[in-house]
Design an enzyme around this catalytic site. Sequence first.
Site, PDB file in Angstrom:
ATOM      1  N   HIS A  65       0.819  -1.211   0.000  1.00  0.00           N
ATOM      2  CA  HIS A  65       0.000   0.000   0.000  1.00  0.00           C
ATOM      3  C   HIS A  65       0.854   1.263   0.000  1.00  0.00           C
ATOM      4  CE1 HIS A  65       0.881   0.318   4.337  1.00  0.00           C
ATOM      5  NE2 HIS A  65       0.673  -0.989   4.358  1.00  0.00           N
ATOM      6  N   GLY A  66       0.456   2.222  -0.815  1.00  0.00           N
ATOM      7  CA  GLY A  66       1.129   3.513  -0.842  1.00  0.00           C
ATOM      8  C   GLY A  66       2.436   3.539  -1.601  1.00  0.00           C
TER       9      GLY A  66
END
Length: 347
Positions: free
Chosen positions: A248-249
């Site tokens: 994520h990210g």
Amino acid sequence: MRFSTLLKDLQTGEAELRWSQCGADPILAGAASLEQAKGDQLSFLEKGNALIAALTETGAGALLLPDQPDLIQCASERGIAFAVLANPRLAFAEALERLHPRLRPLAEIHPSAVVDERAVVGPGTFIAPRVCIGASSRIGANCIVHPGVVIYDDVEVGEGCELHANAVLHPGSRLGRGCVVNSNAVIGSEGFGFVPTPRGWRKMPQTGQVVLEDGVEVGCGSTIDRPSVGETRIGAGSKIDNLVQIGHGVTTGRGCALASQVGIAGGAKLGHGVILAGQVGVANRAVVGDGAIASSKSGIHGEVAPGEVVSGYPAIPNRLWLRCSAAFSKLPEMAKTLRELKRDISQ
């Protein structure tokens, strides 16, 4: 297709055709490797390739060669039609497209597909059997969506994309033009976000999205997670192999190449043109500069400078790693010598 006809097509490509010798101008029915090619097949060889010896025995009807005198002489003596190009591998890729053209399915939505009435499917798009498309999702023009694909609510797929069987696009995912998502890949799945509490792990809602820019390709079984907030972004033209995990990210620049079993932890940043070989691990919030290369099984922590080549775990400059590897094989001998020195000193 005649070899001479194929070469006319290649003249308009990017491989830089320099000159050719068509000989009997064979009719080509396909292509194959140098060792397996037959008289009606095309093959190629690159400069300095380890398969040079196979050129003396190949049964290929035509060859794409680099500007290397010994190769040209060998092909001429054997009477094999050939063309000399600046980039034979690129020419071979272009030739494959012409020798094996893809049959595009008709633009239709199969009766067994489930398409929400609020979804929009663009003109020229093929929706195969048992596809599910959720509310407010938009599929661009001239896409191909193969059987069993699941597209959740509020997903956008750009023009000319291809989604292979059983791929899954989670809510909020955004795909640019010309993206390819291969079978069983998952785009926009929940990021691995949990908060420790005295009562155990508290789930952090993952409300962000995944963005694949134009021309991104994702291999079979790969996963790209969405973050709790914000986005996970894969830069235009990047290519992701099978079984890659992107947390994520994560953000990558344009034109990155990630080989199989690469794992990138949350918040890591890759610059443009980064190459990660098989099983490379990138730690949380690590930064990899433009054009950097990591060899197989490298473990990247912290920062890698632009253009640097790293190896090992933890990753260090490749030249240093090679020296360390050479020394490692000598450790038993060095340990023996050290014991002997200690014994001599003690006496």
